[in-house]
Design a protein around this motif. Structure first.
Motif, PDB file in Angstrom:
ATOM      1  N   GLU A  90      -7.420   1.670  17.029  1.00 38.09           N
ATOM      2  CA  GLU A  90      -7.321   0.857  17.070  1.00 38.09           C
ATOM      3  C   GLU A  90      -8.425  -0.716  16.494  1.00 38.09           C
ATOM      4  N   LEU A  91      -7.877  -1.040  15.131  1.00 38.34           N
ATOM      5  CA  LEU A  91      -8.765  -1.382  13.816  1.00 38.34           C
ATOM      6  C   LEU A  91      -9.092  -2.559  13.991  1.00 38.34           C
ATOM      7  N   GLY A  92      -9.921  -4.010  14.678  1.00 42.55           N
ATOM      8  CA  GLY A  92     -10.201  -4.604  14.401  1.00 42.55           C
ATOM      9  C   GLY A  92      -9.265  -5.700  14.875  1.00 42.55           C
ATOM     10  N   THR A  93      -8.753  -5.124  16.727  1.00 44.17           N
ATOM     11  CA  THR A  93      -7.452  -6.516  16.466  1.00 44.17           C
ATOM     12  C   THR A  93      -9.066  -7.393  17.859  1.00 44.17           C
ATOM     13  N   ASP A  94      -8.901  -8.647  17.521  1.00 41.91           N
ATOM     14  CA  ASP A  94      -8.866  -9.576  18.777  1.00 41.91           C
ATOM     15  C   ASP A  94      -7.828  -9.795  19.964  1.00 41.91           C
ATOM     16  N   PHE A  95      -7.918 -10.932  20.872  1.00 39.52           N
ATOM     17  CA  PHE A  95      -7.236 -11.299  21.163  1.00 39.52           C
ATOM     18  C   PHE A  95      -6.305 -12.132  21.447  1.00 39.52           C
ATOM     19  N   THR A  96      -6.178 -12.724  20.317  1.00 37.03           N
ATOM     20  CA  THR A  96      -4.449 -13.692  20.071  1.00 37.03           C
ATOM     21  C   THR A  96      -2.857 -13.081  20.823  1.00 37.03           C
ATOM     22  N   TYR A  97      -3.176 -12.038  20.368  1.00 37.01           N
ATOM     23  CA  TYR A  97      -1.796 -11.652  20.886  1.00 37.01           C
ATOM     24  C   TYR A  97      -2.518  -9.966  21.554  1.00 37.01           C
ATOM     25  N   SER A 142       0.598  -1.413   0.193  1.00 39.44           N
ATOM     26  CA  SER A 142       0.021   0.299   0.086  1.00 39.44           C
ATOM     27  C   SER A 142       0.651   1.024  -0.223  1.00 39.44           C
ATOM     28  N   ASP A 143       0.054   2.059   0.478  1.00 35.12           N
ATOM     29  CA  ASP A 143       0.739   3.965   0.055  1.00 35.12           C
ATOM     30  C   ASP A 143       1.510   4.450   1.193  1.00 35.12           C
ATOM     31  N   LEU A 144       1.433   3.233   1.981  1.00 40.20           N
ATOM     32  CA  LEU A 144       1.383   3.666   3.334  1.00 40.20           C
ATOM     33  C   LEU A 144       3.222   3.671   3.770  1.00 40.20           C
ATOM     34  N   LYS A 145       3.577   4.518   5.121  1.00 41.35           N
ATOM     35  CA  LYS A 145       5.310   4.203   4.648  1.00 41.35           C
ATOM     36  C   LYS A 145       5.350   3.120   5.394  1.00 41.35           C
ATOM     37  N   LYS A 146       6.356   2.563   4.719  1.00 43.01           N
ATOM     38  CA  LYS A 146       6.946   1.271   5.278  1.00 43.01           C
ATOM     39  C   LYS A 146       7.933   0.966   6.617  1.00 43.01           C
ATOM     40  N   GLU A 147       9.265   2.155   6.405  1.00 40.56           N
ATOM     41  CA  GLU A 147       9.676   2.655   7.541  1.00 40.56           C
ATOM     42  C   GLU A 147       8.670   3.031   8.692  1.00 40.56           C
ATOM     43  N   GLN A 148       7.412   3.000   8.789  1.00 40.67           N
ATOM     44  CA  GLN A 148       6.381   2.792   9.461  1.00 40.67           C
ATOM     45  C   GLN A 148       5.438   2.368  10.323  1.00 40.67           C
ATOM     46  N   ILE A 149       5.901   1.362   9.707  1.00 39.20           N
ATOM     47  CA  ILE A 149       5.336  -0.317  10.098  1.00 39.20           C
ATOM     48  C   ILE A 149       6.005  -0.965  10.710  1.00 39.20           C
ATOM     49  N   THR A 150       5.347  -1.687  12.012  1.00 37.37           N
ATOM     50  CA  THR A 150       6.428  -3.187  12.867  1.00 37.37           C
ATOM     51  C   THR A 150       5.130  -4.382  11.988  1.00 37.37           C
ATOM     52  N   ALA A 151       5.649  -5.325  12.541  1.00 37.34           N
ATOM     53  CA  ALA A 151       4.861  -6.666  11.847  1.00 37.34           C
ATOM     54  C   ALA A 151       5.215  -7.499  13.049  1.00 37.34           C
ATOM     55  N   PRO A 152       4.862  -7.445  14.408  1.00 37.44           N
ATOM     56  CA  PRO A 152       5.910  -8.799  15.154  1.00 37.44           C
ATOM     57  C   PRO A 152       6.054 -10.067  14.878  1.00 37.44           C
ATOM     58  N   CYS A 153       4.614 -10.079  14.045  1.00 40.45           N
ATOM     59  CA  CYS A 153       3.786 -11.248  13.810  1.00 40.45           C
ATOM     60  C   CYS A 153       4.291 -12.847  12.811  1.00 40.45           C
ATOM     61  N   GLY A 154       5.564 -11.173  12.399  1.00 39.71           N
ATOM     62  CA  GLY A 154       5.901 -12.046  11.270  1.00 39.71           C
ATOM     63  C   GLY A 154       5.643 -11.090   9.227  1.00 39.71           C
ATOM     64  N   THR A 174      -0.656  -8.522  23.788  1.00 36.62           N
ATOM     65  CA  THR A 174       0.423  -7.963  24.595  1.00 36.62           C
ATOM     66  C   THR A 174       0.298  -7.125  23.387  1.00 36.62           C
ATOM     67  N   VAL A 175       0.473  -7.224  21.955  1.00 39.08           N
ATOM     68  CA  VAL A 175       0.763  -6.245  20.663  1.00 39.08           C
ATOM     69  C   VAL A 175       0.582  -5.302  20.552  1.00 39.08           C
ATOM     70  N   ILE A 176      -0.588  -5.265  20.464  1.00 39.53           N
ATOM     71  CA  ILE A 176      -2.274  -4.112  20.842  1.00 39.53           C
ATOM     72  C   ILE A 176      -2.917  -3.468  21.252  1.00 39.53           C
ATOM     73  N   ARG A 177      -3.416  -4.162  22.081  1.00 44.18           N
ATOM     74  CA  ARG A 177      -5.164  -4.828  22.567  1.00 44.18           C
ATOM     75  C   ARG A 177      -4.752  -4.039  24.434  1.00 44.18           C
ATOM     76  N   TRP A 178      -4.143  -4.637  24.494  1.00 43.13           N
ATOM     77  CA  TRP A 178      -3.781  -4.275  26.140  1.00 43.13           C
ATOM     78  C   TRP A 178      -2.392  -3.341  26.123  1.00 43.13           C
ATOM     79  N   ALA A 179      -1.279  -3.439  25.191  1.00 43.70           N
ATOM     80  CA  ALA A 179      -0.701  -2.734  24.902  1.00 43.70           C
ATOM     81  C   ALA A 179      -1.104  -0.851  24.930  1.00 43.70           C
ATOM     82  N   PHE A 180      -2.171  -0.880  23.552  1.00 41.58           N
ATOM     83  CA  PHE A 180      -2.327   0.267  23.604  1.00 41.58           C
ATOM     84  C   PHE A 180      -3.541   0.707  24.828  1.00 41.58           C
ATOM     85  N   GLU A 181      -4.275   0.223  25.361  1.00 40.91           N
ATOM     86  CA  GLU A 181      -4.979   0.584  26.777  1.00 40.91           C
ATOM     87  C   GLU A 181      -3.626   1.383  27.712  1.00 40.91           C
TER      88      GLU A 181
END
Ligand SMILES: [Zn+2]
Length: 205
Positions: A146-153, A62-74, A155-162
């Motif tokens: 916070e867009l469409g997260t579930d409870f799979t990980y 996509s047009d999003l800036k690659k250097e501003q993205i982290t994808a810890p699930c690989g 600590t990565v987004i949901r609880w961390a963002f809270e």
């Protein structure tokens, strides 16, 4: 209800979490890519960072800036040794059918969280950059999407963002989610939820 467009416009920083609603699904790739590009447009003049639990890499097309993205699930476009040997991560171009690990002779497998021995070196640089970026947001006006997260990980987004919402007095979060839109009591006053599929929401923004 706050005006989300206005809030983003006023923000010093925008932190975005992308969850399982954005996971690649057969026949949906174009809709998902379209939503990422819409998001890029919404964020184009902002200082943003994106954390995603997806590993399908559609976001990187996509047009999003690659250097501003982290994808810890690989990433499905990156390869690691099946035995988790360090220092041997390869890109899609570097690995071929006959490649084996130079350390142990093991097979190369996709560098994603579902690997038996997931090698976290693949995302570590972007994760460190995220940490640095996040430390700068303290006591600045941060809007969190916070867009469409579930409870799979969680600590990565949901609880961390809270947690970010709780420790930063100037943070405000929008939880956009069809199934898991609920807010905890601790963040009730500094967040609001929109009960809607987050891809649909962004595409209609
Ligand atoms: Zn190995």
């Amino acid at each position: 209800m706050r005006d989300i467009k206005n809030e983003i416009e006023q923000a010093d920083y925008v932190l975005v979490g992308i969850g399982s609603e954005w996971k690649a699904q057969e026949g949906m790739e174009n809709t998902i890519l379209e939503a990422y590009n819409k998001l890029a447009d919404i964020l184009k003049d902002k200082n943003y960072y994106i954390v995603t639990t997806c590993y399908d890499d559609i976001i990187f097309d996509s047009d999003l800036k690659k250097e501003q993205i982290t994808a810890p699930c690989g990433s499905i476009r990156r390869y690691q040794c099946e035995n988790g040997c360090t220092g041997v991560i390869k890109s899609e171009d570097e690995v071929n059918k006959d490649s084996t690990c130079p350390v142990c002779g093991g097979q190369y497998v996709k560098n994603i969280v579902k690997a038996d021995k997931y090698n976290e070196e693949g995302y570590m640089d972007s994760w460190k950059n995220y940490g640095t970026w996040l430390s700068r947001t303290l006591n600045r006006k941060v809007v969190i999407l916070e867009l469409g997260t579930d409870f799979t990980y969680p600590t990565v987004i949901r609880w961390a963002f809270e947690k970010v919402v709780m420790i930063n007095n100037k943070a405000y979060m929008y939880r956009i989610n069809e199934k898991f839109w609920q807010l905890t009591e601790e963040i009730n006053e500094k967040a609001e939820s929109i009960k809607m599929n987050s891809i649909d929401y962004i595409n209609k923004y």
